[in-house]
Design a protein around this motif. Structure first.
Motif, PDB file in Angstrom:
ATOM      1  N   PRO A  63       0.830  -1.212   0.000  1.00 20.26           N
ATOM      2  CA  PRO A  63       0.000   0.000   0.000  1.00 20.26           C
ATOM      3  C   PRO A  63       0.859   1.254   0.000  1.00 20.26           C
ATOM      4  O   PRO A  63       1.933   1.288   0.595  1.00 20.26           O
ATOM      5  CB  PRO A  63      -0.807  -0.131   1.297  1.00 20.26           C
ATOM      6  N   SER A  64       0.367   2.283  -0.675  1.00 13.91           N
ATOM      7  CA  SER A  64       1.065   3.563  -0.738  1.00 13.91           C
ATOM      8  C   SER A  64       0.032   4.665  -0.952  1.00 13.91           C
ATOM      9  O   SER A  64      -1.143   4.374  -1.225  1.00 13.91           O
ATOM     10  CB  SER A  64       2.072   3.559  -1.897  1.00 13.91           C
ATOM     11  N   PRO A  65       0.424   5.935  -0.841  1.00  9.35           N
ATOM     12  CA  PRO A  65      -0.533   7.018  -1.103  1.00  9.35           C
ATOM     13  C   PRO A  65      -1.117   6.961  -2.504  1.00  9.35           C
ATOM     14  O   PRO A  65      -2.191   7.515  -2.749  1.00  9.35           O
ATOM     15  CB  PRO A  65       0.312   8.283  -0.906  1.00  9.35           C
ATOM     16  N   ALA A  66      -0.439   6.299  -3.440  1.00 11.72           N
ATOM     17  CA  ALA A  66      -0.930   6.200  -4.818  1.00 11.72           C
ATOM     18  C   ALA A  66      -1.777   4.957  -5.040  1.00 11.72           C
ATOM     19  O   ALA A  66      -2.279   4.741  -6.142  1.00 11.72           O
ATOM     20  CB  ALA A  66       0.252   6.185  -5.785  1.00 11.72           C
ATOM     21  N   GLY A  67      -1.957   4.119  -4.030  1.00 10.67           N
ATOM     22  CA  GLY A  67      -2.710   2.876  -4.193  1.00 10.67           C
ATOM     23  C   GLY A  67      -1.795   1.680  -4.098  1.00 10.67           C
ATOM     24  O   GLY A  67      -0.754   1.718  -3.426  1.00 10.67           O
ATOM     25  N   ALA A  68      -2.174   0.588  -4.765  1.00 13.41           N
ATOM     26  CA  ALA A  68      -1.361  -0.633  -4.750  1.00 13.41           C
ATOM     27  C   ALA A  68      -0.152  -0.443  -5.658  1.00 13.41           C
ATOM     28  O   ALA A  68      -0.292  -0.195  -6.852  1.00 13.41           O
ATOM     29  CB  ALA A  68      -2.186  -1.827  -5.208  1.00 13.41           C
ATOM     30  N   THR A  69       1.042  -0.551  -5.097  1.00 11.73           N
ATOM     31  CA  THR A  69       2.287  -0.338  -5.839  1.00 11.73           C
ATOM     32  C   THR A  69       3.022  -1.664  -5.963  1.00 11.73           C
ATOM     33  O   THR A  69       3.210  -2.369  -4.972  1.00 11.73           O
ATOM     34  CB  THR A  69       3.172   0.695  -5.129  1.00 11.73           C
ATOM     35  N   GLU A  70       3.433  -1.995  -7.179  1.00 10.52           N
ATOM     36  CA  GLU A  70       4.115  -3.269  -7.403  1.00 10.52           C
ATOM     37  C   GLU A  70       5.608  -3.131  -7.145  1.00 10.52           C
ATOM     38  O   GLU A  70       6.243  -2.138  -7.520  1.00 10.52           O
ATOM     39  CB  GLU A  70       3.876  -3.776  -8.825  1.00 10.52           C
ATOM     40  N   SER A  71       6.174  -4.151  -6.509  1.00 10.40           N
ATOM     41  CA  SER A  71       7.606  -4.196  -6.253  1.00 10.40           C
ATOM     42  C   SER A  71       8.241  -5.193  -7.210  1.00 10.40           C
ATOM     43  O   SER A  71       7.798  -6.338  -7.316  1.00 10.40           O
ATOM     44  CB  SER A  71       7.870  -4.619  -4.808  1.00 10.40           C
ATOM     45  N   GLU A  72       9.263  -4.756  -7.930  1.00 11.63           N
ATOM     46  CA  GLU A  72       9.992  -5.646  -8.833  1.00 11.63           C
ATOM     47  C   GLU A  72      11.054  -6.392  -8.034  1.00 11.63           C
ATOM     48  O   GLU A  72      11.991  -5.794  -7.524  1.00 11.63           O
ATOM     49  CB  GLU A  72      10.652  -4.827  -9.953  1.00 11.63           C
ATOM     50  N   LEU A  73      10.896  -7.700  -7.933  1.00 12.92           N
ATOM     51  CA  LEU A  73      11.778  -8.493  -7.093  1.00 12.92           C
ATOM     52  C   LEU A  73      12.662  -9.419  -7.912  1.00 12.92           C
ATOM     53  O   LEU A  73      12.271  -9.905  -8.969  1.00 12.92           O
ATOM     54  CB  LEU A  73      10.967  -9.343  -6.109  1.00 12.92           C
ATOM     55  N   GLU A  74      13.850  -9.661  -7.385  1.00 15.73           N
ATOM     56  CA  GLU A  74      14.745 -10.649  -7.963  1.00 15.73           C
ATOM     57  C   GLU A  74      14.307 -12.045  -7.525  1.00 15.73           C
ATOM     58  O   GLU A  74      13.681 -12.207  -6.467  1.00 15.73           O
ATOM     59  CB  GLU A  74      16.179 -10.394  -7.493  1.00 15.73           C
TER      60      GLU A  74
END
Length: 228
Positions: free
Chosen positions: A130-141
């Protein structure tokens, strides 16, 4: 902070101290309209706003409200091969998970909450927070994925698209739950609504604590034979 609403056409042109007339087309701007009821995304039946269930539209990657009849239809064996999938209602917790602070740091997630689920259309795991912009995707290795999946038996129980692995990092440690995917987006929406400043603010933190207290009250420890 939200921007102030733009002036309604017609009202802004009134002369000082002139009362607006309520006749004609202006009445529709001054009369409050009743809120639209929630409707089932399949049959359009009105549903209880607070108590209805959800389906996942895997083609559009979105949640769909469902009436009881449509939810039960999509919850039948074999229905998960179609476009719509019923979101289960199970909550599990893994008090014996081995996810450590070092593993969390490798995720490179800037807040203390994240959820992970397998998206069948993309054919991969997705990590969101969660973030102020909504659901934020994390790019993971791949190594970071492994550190999460190998640390708990809950990962092997996840139903694709409709369930998520929900993690929270606090001073007391890292909690790990398997939850319905819709409550993760409920949390995202709540945080977006309440977030203030850099760290979210006191109101957002209180809402986060209340949310996880509810999850913990519903969750049972993972064990043999757990099914959706």
């Amino acid at each position: 902070m939200n921007a102030p609403p733009a002036p309604v056409s017609g009202v802004a042109a009134l002369r000082p101290n002139e009362a607006p007339r309520t006749g004609g087309g202006l009445r529709r701007f001054l009369t409050e309209r009743p809120p639209r009821p929630e409707r089932c995304g399949l049959c359009a039946a009105v549903v209880d706003e607070a108590r209805h269930r959800h389906l996942v539209d895997i083609e559009r990657r979105s949640l769909v409200c469902a009436c009881t009849a449509c939810f039960l239809l999509m919850d039948q064996p074999g229905a998960d091969r179609g476009r719509f999938r019923a979101v289960p209602g199970r909550y599990l917790t893994d008090p014996d998970h081995r996810l450590a602070d070092a593993a969390w740091d490798a995720l490179r997630i800037p807040v203390g909450v994240a959820f992970f689920f397998r998206n069948t259309v993309l054919d991969r795991l997705v990590a969101l927070y969660p973030s102020p912009a909504g659901a934020t995707e994390s790019e993971l290795e791949p190594e970071a994925w492994a550190s999460v999946l190998d640390a708990t038996g809950l990962a092997a129980l996840l139903c694709p698209d409709v369930e998520a692995l929900l993690l929270r990092r606090t001073a007391a440690g890292i909690s790990c739950h398997l939850v319905p995917i819709d409550i993760c987006y409920e949390l995202v929406g709540r945080m977006r609504q309440l977030w203030q400043g850099f760290d979210g603010g006191a109101e957002a933190r209180a809402a986060l604590d209340a949310f996880f207290a509810r999850v913990e009250s519903l969750a049972r420890p993972v064990g043999g034979g757990d099914r959706p």
